[in-house]
Write a protein that holds these residues in place. Sequence first.
Motif, PDB file in Angstrom:
ATOM      1  N   LYS A 102      -5.993  -4.565  20.230  1.00 57.99           N
ATOM      2  CA  LYS A 102      -5.206  -5.767  19.992  1.00 57.99           C
ATOM      3  C   LYS A 102      -4.793  -5.908  18.532  1.00 57.99           C
ATOM      4  O   LYS A 102      -4.205  -6.912  18.150  1.00 57.99           O
ATOM      5  N   MET A 103      -5.101  -4.900  17.710  1.00 59.29           N
ATOM      6  CA  MET A 103      -4.599  -4.892  16.342  1.00 59.29           C
ATOM      7  C   MET A 103      -3.168  -4.355  16.371  1.00 59.29           C
ATOM      8  O   MET A 103      -2.927  -3.237  16.825  1.00 59.29           O
ATOM      9  N   ILE A 104      -2.213  -5.151  15.888  1.00 60.30           N
ATOM     10  CA  ILE A 104      -0.809  -4.772  16.054  1.00 60.30           C
ATOM     11  C   ILE A 104      -0.184  -4.164  14.805  1.00 60.30           C
ATOM     12  O   ILE A 104       0.933  -3.632  14.879  1.00 60.30           O
ATOM     13  N   GLY A 105      -0.852  -4.231  13.662  1.00 66.15           N
ATOM     14  CA  GLY A 105      -0.243  -3.641  12.485  1.00 66.15           C
ATOM     15  C   GLY A 105      -1.085  -3.789  11.231  1.00 66.15           C
ATOM     16  O   GLY A 105      -2.084  -4.527  11.205  1.00 66.15           O
ATOM     17  N   ILE A 106      -0.662  -3.084  10.188  1.00 66.76           N
ATOM     18  CA  ILE A 106      -1.341  -3.096   8.883  1.00 66.76           C
ATOM     19  C   ILE A 106      -0.292  -3.351   7.811  1.00 66.76           C
ATOM     20  O   ILE A 106       0.732  -2.656   7.743  1.00 66.76           O
ATOM     21  N   GLY A 107      -0.538  -4.358   6.974  1.00 66.07           N
ATOM     22  CA  GLY A 107       0.350  -4.645   5.851  1.00 66.07           C
ATOM     23  C   GLY A 107      -0.354  -4.309   4.546  1.00 66.07           C
ATOM     24  O   GLY A 107      -1.542  -4.573   4.395  1.00 66.07           O
ATOM     25  N   ILE A 108       0.396  -3.728   3.605  1.00 73.42           N
ATOM     26  CA  ILE A 108      -0.179  -3.310   2.326  1.00 73.42           C
ATOM     27  C   ILE A 108       0.582  -3.971   1.181  1.00 73.42           C
ATOM     28  O   ILE A 108       1.806  -3.848   1.082  1.00 73.42           O
ATOM     29  N   GLY A 109      -0.128  -4.662   0.301  1.00 73.49           N
ATOM     30  CA  GLY A 109       0.431  -5.147  -0.952  1.00 73.49           C
ATOM     31  C   GLY A 109      -0.048  -4.218  -2.061  1.00 73.49           C
ATOM     32  O   GLY A 109      -1.228  -4.196  -2.381  1.00 73.49           O
ATOM     33  N   MET A 110       0.865  -3.433  -2.633  1.00 79.59           N
ATOM     34  CA  MET A 110       0.520  -2.396  -3.617  1.00 79.59           C
ATOM     35  C   MET A 110       1.113  -2.753  -4.973  1.00 79.59           C
ATOM     36  O   MET A 110       2.310  -3.048  -5.072  1.00 79.59           O
ATOM     37  N   HIS A 111       0.307  -2.731  -6.015  1.00 78.13           N
ATOM     38  CA  HIS A 111       0.852  -3.044  -7.336  1.00 78.13           C
ATOM     39  C   HIS A 111       1.766  -1.917  -7.806  1.00 78.13           C
ATOM     40  O   HIS A 111       1.606  -0.759  -7.417  1.00 78.13           O
ATOM     41  N   GLY A 112       2.754  -2.267  -8.605  1.00 83.74           N
ATOM     42  CA  GLY A 112       3.678  -1.270  -9.136  1.00 83.74           C
ATOM     43  C   GLY A 112       4.954  -1.162  -8.317  1.00 83.74           C
ATOM     44  O   GLY A 112       5.342  -2.067  -7.590  1.00 83.74           O
ATOM     45  N   ILE A 113       5.616  -0.008  -8.441  1.00 83.55           N
ATOM     46  CA  ILE A 113       6.910   0.218  -7.794  1.00 83.55           C
ATOM     47  C   ILE A 113       6.691   0.810  -6.412  1.00 83.55           C
ATOM     48  O   ILE A 113       6.017   1.829  -6.266  1.00 83.55           O
ATOM     49  N   VAL A 114       7.270   0.178  -5.394  1.00 85.79           N
ATOM     50  CA  VAL A 114       7.099   0.610  -4.009  1.00 85.79           C
ATOM     51  C   VAL A 114       8.464   0.898  -3.390  1.00 85.79           C
ATOM     52  O   VAL A 114       9.397   0.096  -3.512  1.00 85.79           O
ATOM     53  N   ASP A 115       8.583   2.054  -2.732  1.00 85.00           N
ATOM     54  CA  ASP A 115       9.751   2.354  -1.912  1.00 85.00           C
ATOM     55  C   ASP A 115       9.459   1.772  -0.535  1.00 85.00           C
ATOM     56  O   ASP A 115       8.694   2.346   0.251  1.00 85.00           O
ATOM     57  N   VAL A 116      10.058   0.626  -0.262  1.00 85.05           N
ATOM     58  CA  VAL A 116       9.751  -0.104   0.970  1.00 85.05           C
ATOM     59  C   VAL A 116      10.211   0.665   2.199  1.00 85.05           C
ATOM     60  O   VAL A 116       9.524   0.680   3.223  1.00 85.05           O
ATOM     61  N   ASP A 117      11.367   1.306   2.121  1.00 90.25           N
ATOM     62  CA  ASP A 117      11.890   2.036   3.271  1.00 90.25           C
ATOM     63  C   ASP A 117      10.971   3.178   3.688  1.00 90.25           C
ATOM     64  O   ASP A 117      10.739   3.407   4.878  1.00 90.25           O
ATOM     65  N   GLN A 118      10.430   3.893   2.714  1.00 92.44           N
ATOM     66  CA  GLN A 118       9.542   5.024   2.986  1.00 92.44           C
ATOM     67  C   GLN A 118       8.077   4.606   3.093  1.00 92.44           C
ATOM     68  O   GLN A 118       7.243   5.394   3.547  1.00 92.44           O
ATOM     69  N   GLY A 119       7.774   3.382   2.674  1.00 93.66           N
ATOM     70  CA  GLY A 119       6.380   2.951   2.675  1.00 93.66           C
ATOM     71  C   GLY A 119       5.546   3.754   1.703  1.00 93.66           C
ATOM     72  O   GLY A 119       4.373   4.060   1.957  1.00 93.66           O
ATOM     73  N   MET A 120       6.126   4.067   0.540  1.00 91.79           N
ATOM     74  CA  MET A 120       5.470   4.929  -0.444  1.00 91.79           C
ATOM     75  C   MET A 120       5.315   4.201  -1.776  1.00 91.79           C
ATOM     76  O   MET A 120       6.226   3.503  -2.227  1.00 91.79           O
ATOM     77  N   SER A 121       4.160   4.354  -2.373  1.00 92.12           N
ATOM     78  CA  SER A 121       3.956   3.866  -3.731  1.00 92.12           C
ATOM     79  C   SER A 121       4.570   4.875  -4.695  1.00 92.12           C
ATOM     80  O   SER A 121       4.058   5.980  -4.853  1.00 92.12           O
TER      81      SER A 121
END
Length: 409
Positions: free
Chosen positions: A145-164
């Motif tokens: 029943k866990m539907i997802g994981i959200g990450i708050g990452m300090h610094g510059i994040v490429d949101v489309d790729q999900g990459m720090s």
Amino acid sequence: MHSKYQTGSFELMKTMNRSLILNTIREKGPVSRAEIAKLTELTPPTVSNVVKQLLASGIVIETTQGESNGGRKPTMLIINAQNFYVVGLDVGPKVIRFALTDLNGSIMHHLELSIDVGVHNHGLLELMKRGIQTLITKISPEREKMIGIGIGMHGIVDVDQGMSKFAPNLNLRDIPIKATLEETFGVVVKVENDARVMALGEVWFGQGQNYRHVMTVNVGHGIGAGLTINGELYHGHSFLAGEIGHMSIDLSGPKCPCGSYGCLQTFASGPAIAERVKKELASGQASSINEHIDHLDQINGKMVYDAAQEGDELCLNILQQTGRYLGIGLTNLIHVINPEYIILTGGVAKAGDILLDPIKATIAERGITSAAKQTKVAVSKLGDHSAAVGAVTLILTELFSSDSSHISA
């Protein structure tokens, strides 16, 4: 974690009509099918069919009956928020905070893991995995029943790729967070800059709920901001929007880790506050803080705040000066972005009115219009888990958004 759940439940909820109906139930519930049709302008048969699917998925449940308008009493619908889980991570320079919440953002379990000095990409990802797995274990056998994981990452994040792309305080680059965690756990993973997830959290659960244009400013080890326009995050052309800590306010100021000089965070971040106190004490200034340390390197921002609370003149003056520096930076933002409301969060913001009063005074002095001078500024009430809960809203935004183009899992 079975990928079947990801495709079978998350995607079930993500078509435009389903999301529109879901969000209506979230905002207006308890609400009847007839009222949903009226509010969404969807046909009653469409609403009935979608609600049937949502009831089968378990995300919506029927509750008490509503008032009758002459016929049979309507059955009311609500979101079954306690029956699904989201994990949120706040990845800072020294620790990762993890939170497991329901769909209302209520924290059910949380933990904190320290980041080793000199950590590399693989080590940081393994630490994330360990914390997430610890939380998932707490909801076994309901882990599907866990539907997802959200990450708050300090610094510059490429949101489309999900990459720090660059985590300056860890000196790490190109960390494939989304790809790694989705492969491991088989659920949707969204990655954002930490200040921006705090901004999203304020709009969903904090003081920004009733405002269209909100700037949330995270003042801690560094300084960053998140801007929400009509409830949606603004990223800029290359995901750089909000890096206000690197706004130069003094061309002759200290050198910043970014390589520039006189950046706002060299004057107003937690480490900058501690450094200014150290410099004053080294030059012979008196302070009660000397009674609590053996050497200057022990001084941190919290010590400065505690001493100021006890009436220490040096520490009080430095915090007030920090408020003026922040006031200058925020006035610049007001003139460029013109937010309705500015919300301060992070460790330094815990100084409260000691910091807030000079910020407001500086804005009132430097704003170029009457409206600019009166821009609302407040301290967040979401606490230490604001970034982790904000990260959870990355998944909730995807789930309840009526724009199905957002989904990228």
